[in-house]
Motif scaffolding. Structure first.
Motif, mmCIF file in Angstrom:
data_model
loop_
_atom_site.group_PDB
_atom_site.id
_atom_site.type_symbol
_atom_site.label_atom_id
_atom_site.label_comp_id
_atom_site.label_asym_id
_atom_site.label_seq_id
_atom_site.Cartn_x
_atom_site.Cartn_y
_atom_site.Cartn_z
ATOM 1 N N THR A 164 0.898 -1.142 -0.045
ATOM 2 C CA THR A 164 -0.193 -0.024 0.028
ATOM 3 C C THR A 164 0.846 1.200 -0.132
ATOM 4 O O THR A 164 2.039 1.458 0.694
ATOM 5 C CB THR A 164 -0.976 0.004 1.247
ATOM 6 N N ASP A 165 0.467 2.334 -0.570
ATOM 7 C CA ASP A 165 0.938 3.670 -0.615
ATOM 8 C C ASP A 165 0.323 4.562 -0.026
ATOM 9 O O ASP A 165 0.419 5.843 -0.010
ATOM 10 C CB ASP A 165 1.599 4.035 -2.108
ATOM 11 N N MET A 166 -0.884 4.204 0.523
ATOM 12 C CA MET A 166 -1.881 5.169 1.469
ATOM 13 C C MET A 166 -1.151 5.394 2.793
ATOM 14 O O MET A 166 -0.573 4.770 3.444
ATOM 15 C CB MET A 166 -3.091 4.355 1.273
ATOM 16 N N ILE A 167 -1.148 6.704 2.938
ATOM 17 C CA ILE A 167 -0.663 7.497 4.040
ATOM 18 C C ILE A 167 -1.599 8.323 4.646
ATOM 19 O O ILE A 167 -2.286 9.380 4.039
ATOM 20 C CB ILE A 167 0.688 7.965 3.839
ATOM 21 N N SER A 168 -2.041 8.387 6.044
ATOM 22 C CA SER A 168 -2.920 9.093 6.450
ATOM 23 C C SER A 168 -2.100 10.729 6.732
ATOM 24 O O SER A 168 -0.956 10.403 7.025
ATOM 25 C CB SER A 168 -3.495 8.665 7.713
ATOM 26 N N GLU A 169 -2.848 11.606 7.003
ATOM 27 C CA GLU A 169 -2.196 12.904 7.161
ATOM 28 C C GLU A 169 -1.671 12.990 8.567
ATOM 29 O O GLU A 169 -0.649 13.538 8.566
ATOM 30 C CB GLU A 169 -3.293 13.875 7.126
ATOM 31 N N THR A 170 -1.860 12.003 9.443
ATOM 32 C CA THR A 170 -1.200 12.159 10.732
ATOM 33 C C THR A 170 -0.002 11.087 10.778
ATOM 34 O O THR A 170 0.461 11.182 11.855
ATOM 35 C CB THR A 170 -2.326 11.836 11.859
ATOM 36 N N HIS A 171 0.003 10.233 9.846
ATOM 37 C CA HIS A 171 0.970 9.265 9.991
ATOM 38 C C HIS A 171 2.337 9.928 9.721
ATOM 39 O O HIS A 171 2.758 10.604 8.673
ATOM 40 C CB HIS A 171 1.037 8.151 8.962
ATOM 41 N N PRO A 191 14.981 -7.091 -7.160
ATOM 42 C CA PRO A 191 13.796 -6.405 -7.385
ATOM 43 C C PRO A 191 12.563 -6.885 -6.615
ATOM 44 O O PRO A 191 12.569 -7.899 -6.105
ATOM 45 C CB PRO A 191 13.595 -6.698 -9.036
ATOM 46 N N VAL A 192 11.704 -5.744 -6.138
ATOM 47 C CA VAL A 192 10.568 -6.230 -5.291
ATOM 48 C C VAL A 192 9.391 -5.751 -5.913
ATOM 49 O O VAL A 192 9.226 -4.551 -6.528
ATOM 50 C CB VAL A 192 10.695 -5.422 -3.993
ATOM 51 N N LEU A 193 8.445 -6.656 -6.238
ATOM 52 C CA LEU A 193 7.231 -6.225 -6.909
ATOM 53 C C LEU A 193 6.094 -6.206 -5.644
ATOM 54 O O LEU A 193 5.959 -7.393 -4.989
ATOM 55 C CB LEU A 193 6.784 -7.609 -7.792
ATOM 56 N N GLY A 194 5.561 -4.944 -5.618
ATOM 57 C CA GLY A 194 4.633 -4.947 -4.387
ATOM 58 C C GLY A 194 3.326 -5.141 -5.245
ATOM 59 O O GLY A 194 2.654 -4.394 -6.067
ATOM 60 N N LEU A 195 2.525 -6.203 -4.664
ATOM 61 C CA LEU A 195 1.200 -6.692 -4.951
ATOM 62 C C LEU A 195 0.119 -5.803 -4.039
ATOM 63 O O LEU A 195 0.307 -5.972 -2.966
ATOM 64 C CB LEU A 195 0.949 -8.145 -4.843
#
Length: 245
Positions: A164-171, A191-195
Protein backbone atom coordinates in the motif's frame (compact mmCIF):
# COMPACT_ATOMS: atom_id res chain seq x y z
CA UNK A 1 -0.12 -32.72 -15.86
CA UNK A 2 1.08 -29.19 -16.53
CA UNK A 3 3.67 -28.98 -19.27
CA UNK A 4 5.59 -26.12 -17.69
CA UNK A 5 5.97 -24.04 -14.52
CA UNK A 6 2.57 -22.98 -13.17
CA UNK A 7 1.92 -20.75 -10.14
CA UNK A 8 -0.53 -18.17 -8.89
CA UNK A 9 0.79 -15.82 -6.19
CA UNK A 10 -1.87 -13.78 -4.37
CA UNK A 11 -1.31 -10.69 -2.29
CA UNK A 12 -3.88 -11.97 0.19
CA UNK A 13 -6.79 -14.36 0.59
CA UNK A 14 -9.01 -11.45 1.60
CA UNK A 15 -9.91 -8.30 -0.30
CA UNK A 16 -12.30 -5.51 0.68
CA UNK A 17 -15.76 -6.06 -0.80
CA UNK A 18 -15.22 -9.78 -1.43
CA UNK A 19 -15.59 -12.94 0.60
CA UNK A 20 -12.49 -15.07 1.24
CA UNK A 21 -10.64 -15.82 -2.04
CA UNK A 22 -13.65 -14.64 -4.08
CA UNK A 23 -11.65 -12.05 -6.03
CA UNK A 24 -9.26 -14.81 -7.15
CA UNK A 25 -11.84 -17.54 -7.81
CA UNK A 26 -11.72 -17.25 -11.59
CA UNK A 27 -7.91 -17.41 -11.77
CA UNK A 28 -7.66 -20.26 -9.26
CA UNK A 29 -10.29 -22.34 -11.04
CA UNK A 30 -8.75 -21.61 -14.44
CA UNK A 31 -5.23 -22.70 -13.50
CA UNK A 32 -6.49 -25.92 -11.94
CA UNK A 33 -8.97 -26.72 -14.71
CA UNK A 34 -6.35 -26.09 -17.40
CA UNK A 35 -4.16 -28.69 -15.75
CA UNK A 36 -7.04 -31.13 -15.14
CA UNK A 37 -6.73 -30.85 -11.36
CA UNK A 38 -9.70 -31.14 -9.01
CA UNK A 39 -7.89 -31.60 -5.70
CA UNK A 40 -5.06 -29.86 -3.87
CA UNK A 41 -3.05 -30.12 -0.69
CA UNK A 42 -3.34 -27.13 1.62
CA UNK A 43 -0.24 -26.24 3.65
CA UNK A 44 -1.32 -24.36 6.82
CA UNK A 45 2.13 -23.96 8.40
CA UNK A 46 1.97 -20.14 8.55
CA UNK A 47 -0.52 -20.43 11.41
CA UNK A 48 -0.51 -22.54 14.58
CA UNK A 49 -4.05 -23.93 14.39
CA UNK A 50 -3.70 -26.12 11.32
CA UNK A 51 -7.11 -27.79 11.59
CA UNK A 52 -9.11 -24.56 11.81
CA UNK A 53 -7.18 -22.90 8.98
CA UNK A 54 -7.59 -25.90 6.69
CA UNK A 55 -11.30 -26.07 7.47
CA UNK A 56 -11.71 -22.43 6.34
CA UNK A 57 -10.07 -23.15 3.00
CA UNK A 58 -12.14 -26.32 2.52
CA UNK A 59 -15.33 -24.38 3.19
CA UNK A 60 -14.44 -21.87 0.48
CA UNK A 61 -12.97 -24.10 -2.21
CA UNK A 62 -14.93 -27.34 -2.07
CA UNK A 63 -18.12 -25.65 -3.40
CA UNK A 64 -15.96 -24.72 -6.41
CA UNK A 65 -15.43 -28.43 -7.08
CA UNK A 66 -11.94 -28.52 -5.53
CA UNK A 67 -11.18 -31.22 -2.95
CA UNK A 68 -8.90 -29.89 -0.19
CA UNK A 69 -6.82 -31.89 2.29
CA UNK A 70 -4.37 -30.53 4.86
CA UNK A 71 -0.73 -31.56 4.58
CA UNK A 72 -0.50 -31.67 8.38
CA UNK A 73 -2.85 -34.69 8.42
CA UNK A 74 -0.34 -36.90 6.60
CA UNK A 75 2.47 -38.68 8.50
CA UNK A 76 4.88 -38.59 5.54
CA UNK A 77 4.67 -35.09 4.11
CA UNK A 78 7.52 -35.53 1.61
CA UNK A 79 5.79 -38.52 0.01
CA UNK A 80 2.51 -36.60 -0.10
CA UNK A 81 4.07 -33.65 -1.92
CA UNK A 82 5.85 -36.01 -4.33
CA UNK A 83 2.48 -37.50 -5.27
CA UNK A 84 0.48 -34.26 -5.40
CA UNK A 85 -0.46 -32.24 -8.48
CA UNK A 86 -1.28 -28.96 -6.71
CA UNK A 87 -0.58 -27.24 -3.40
CA UNK A 88 -1.88 -24.08 -1.78
CA UNK A 89 0.26 -22.40 0.88
CA UNK A 90 -1.80 -19.95 2.92
CA UNK A 91 -0.98 -16.80 4.82
CA UNK A 92 -0.05 -16.06 8.39
CA UNK A 93 3.47 -15.50 9.70
CA UNK A 94 6.14 -15.86 7.02
CA UNK A 95 8.95 -16.65 9.48
CA UNK A 96 6.99 -19.48 11.07
CA UNK A 97 6.03 -20.81 7.65
CA UNK A 98 9.57 -20.81 6.26
CA UNK A 99 11.02 -22.38 9.40
CA UNK A 100 8.50 -25.22 9.20
CA UNK A 101 9.17 -25.79 5.49
CA UNK A 102 12.90 -26.05 6.27
CA UNK A 103 12.27 -28.46 9.16
CA UNK A 104 10.17 -30.71 6.96
CA UNK A 105 12.70 -30.51 4.10
CA UNK A 106 10.12 -29.34 1.59
CA UNK A 107 11.68 -26.26 -0.05
CA UNK A 108 13.88 -27.94 -2.64
CA UNK A 109 11.29 -30.62 -3.39
CA UNK A 110 8.58 -28.02 -4.07
CA UNK A 111 10.89 -25.95 -6.27
CA UNK A 112 11.96 -28.96 -8.33
CA UNK A 113 8.40 -30.14 -8.90
CA UNK A 114 7.15 -26.67 -9.82
CA UNK A 115 10.11 -26.03 -12.14
CA UNK A 116 9.60 -29.33 -13.97
CA UNK A 117 5.88 -28.63 -14.36
CA UNK A 118 4.57 -31.50 -12.22
CA UNK A 119 3.17 -29.34 -9.39
CA UNK A 120 0.88 -26.30 -9.57
CA UNK A 121 1.70 -23.79 -6.82
CA UNK A 122 -0.91 -21.51 -5.26
CA UNK A 123 0.24 -19.08 -2.60
CA UNK A 124 -1.33 -16.27 -0.62
CA UNK A 125 0.42 -13.62 1.53
CA UNK A 126 3.06 -15.61 3.46
CA UNK A 127 2.62 -18.40 0.92
CA UNK A 128 3.51 -15.89 -1.77
CA UNK A 129 6.51 -14.59 0.18
CA UNK A 130 8.08 -18.05 0.44
CA UNK A 131 7.62 -18.64 -3.30
CA UNK A 132 10.11 -15.88 -4.09
CA UNK A 133 13.88 -15.46 -3.81
CA UNK A 134 13.77 -14.59 -0.11
CA UNK A 135 11.48 -13.37 2.66
CA UNK A 136 13.44 -10.14 3.20
CA UNK A 137 10.45 -8.07 2.10
CA UNK A 138 7.70 -9.66 4.19
CA UNK A 139 5.64 -7.36 6.41
CA UNK A 140 5.57 -9.92 9.24
CA UNK A 141 7.30 -9.80 12.61
CA UNK A 142 10.20 -12.25 13.15
CA UNK A 143 8.45 -14.27 15.85
CA UNK A 144 10.72 -17.25 15.20
CA UNK A 145 13.95 -17.81 13.30
CA UNK A 146 14.18 -19.93 10.13
CA UNK A 147 17.63 -21.31 9.25
CA UNK A 148 17.84 -18.84 6.37
CA UNK A 149 15.78 -16.09 4.75
CA UNK A 150 16.29 -17.80 1.38
CA UNK A 151 12.97 -19.15 0.14
CA UNK A 152 11.70 -21.56 -2.54
CA UNK A 153 12.71 -19.36 -5.47
CA UNK A 154 9.95 -20.11 -7.96
CA UNK A 155 10.54 -16.55 -9.19
CA UNK A 156 14.00 -14.89 -8.97
CA UNK A 157 12.84 -11.65 -7.32
CA UNK A 158 11.01 -10.64 -4.15
CA UNK A 159 7.37 -9.79 -3.55
CA UNK A 160 5.83 -7.49 -0.97
CA UNK A 161 2.25 -8.69 -0.41
CA UNK A 162 -0.38 -6.28 0.93
CA UNK A 163 1.51 -3.42 -0.67
CA UNK A 164 0.00 0.00 0.00
CA UNK A 165 1.11 3.54 -0.70
CA UNK A 166 -1.72 5.08 1.31
CA UNK A 167 -0.65 7.37 4.16
CA UNK A 168 -2.90 9.21 6.57
CA UNK A 169 -2.32 12.90 7.21
CA UNK A 170 -1.30 12.14 10.80
CA UNK A 171 1.16 9.36 9.98
CA UNK A 172 4.76 10.52 10.43
CA UNK A 173 6.51 7.16 10.50
CA UNK A 174 8.23 5.27 7.70
CA UNK A 175 6.24 4.40 4.59
CA UNK A 176 6.21 1.02 2.87
CA UNK A 177 8.20 2.55 0.01
CA UNK A 178 10.92 3.68 2.41
CA UNK A 179 11.19 0.21 3.93
CA UNK A 180 11.50 -1.40 0.50
CA UNK A 181 14.17 1.07 -0.62
CA UNK A 182 16.11 0.33 2.58
CA UNK A 183 16.18 -3.30 1.48
CA UNK A 184 17.26 -2.31 -2.03
CA UNK A 185 20.37 -0.63 -0.61
CA UNK A 186 21.70 -4.05 0.38
CA UNK A 187 24.09 -5.80 -2.00
CA UNK A 188 22.00 -8.99 -1.90
CA UNK A 189 18.78 -7.17 -2.81
CA UNK A 190 16.52 -8.33 -5.63
CA UNK A 191 13.81 -6.32 -7.42
CA UNK A 192 10.62 -6.11 -5.35
CA UNK A 193 7.13 -6.47 -6.79
CA UNK A 194 4.59 -4.85 -4.50
CA UNK A 195 1.24 -6.61 -4.90
CA UNK A 196 -1.69 -4.41 -3.99
CA UNK A 197 -4.66 -6.02 -2.24
CA UNK A 198 -6.74 -7.80 -4.85
CA UNK A 199 -3.79 -8.44 -7.14
CA UNK A 200 -1.83 -11.57 -7.95
CA UNK A 201 1.05 -12.74 -10.14
CA UNK A 202 0.34 -15.51 -12.65
CA UNK A 203 3.40 -17.59 -13.53
CA UNK A 204 2.96 -19.56 -16.73
CA UNK A 205 6.25 -21.03 -17.86
CA UNK A 206 8.42 -17.99 -18.57
CA UNK A 207 5.43 -15.63 -18.73
CA UNK A 208 4.61 -13.39 -15.77
CA UNK A 209 1.31 -11.50 -15.74
CA UNK A 210 -0.35 -9.25 -13.18
CA UNK A 211 -3.90 -10.49 -12.55
CA UNK A 212 -6.79 -9.60 -10.29
CA UNK A 213 -8.71 -6.40 -9.58
CA UNK A 214 -5.71 -4.26 -8.62
CA UNK A 215 -2.27 -3.58 -10.00
CA UNK A 216 1.29 -3.97 -8.77
CA UNK A 217 4.26 -1.69 -8.19
CA UNK A 218 7.85 -2.58 -9.11
CA UNK A 219 10.82 -1.35 -7.10
CA UNK A 220 14.36 -1.63 -8.46
CA UNK A 221 17.63 -0.47 -6.96
CA UNK A 222 18.47 2.16 -9.55
CA UNK A 223 14.97 3.48 -10.17
CA UNK A 224 14.19 6.75 -8.40
CA UNK A 225 10.49 5.94 -8.34
CA UNK A 226 8.55 2.68 -8.41
CA UNK A 227 6.78 1.72 -11.63
CA UNK A 228 3.08 0.87 -11.65
CA UNK A 229 1.62 -2.02 -13.65
CA UNK A 230 -2.17 -2.37 -14.02
CA UNK A 231 -3.96 -5.74 -14.18
CA UNK A 232 -3.12 -7.85 -17.25
CA UNK A 233 0.35 -6.29 -17.56
CA UNK A 234 3.11 -8.57 -18.83
CA UNK A 235 6.10 -8.39 -16.46
CA UNK A 236 8.02 -11.34 -17.91
CA UNK A 237 11.13 -9.14 -18.12
CA UNK A 238 11.57 -9.84 -14.39
CA UNK A 239 13.16 -13.16 -15.31
CA UNK A 240 16.12 -11.20 -16.67
CA UNK A 241 19.17 -10.72 -14.43
CA UNK A 242 19.46 -7.37 -12.69
CA UNK A 243 21.90 -5.12 -14.53
CA UNK A 244 24.18 -3.03 -12.35
CA UNK A 245 24.49 0.54 -13.68
Amino acid sequence: MPARRQALLLSSSNCHGYSMLEFAKKEICNILKKNEISELVFIPYAQKDHDTYTAKIKEVMEPWGIDVTGLHTYPYVIDKIKNSKAIFIGGGNTFLLLKTLYEKELLQLIKEKVDEGSLVYLGSSAGTNVATASIHTTNDMPIIYPPSFNAIGIVPFNINPHYTDMISETHKGETRDQRIYEYLQMMHAKPVLGLKEGSMLHVDGSHLTIKGIAGAVLFRRFDKKPEYFPPDSDVSFLWEPVKEV
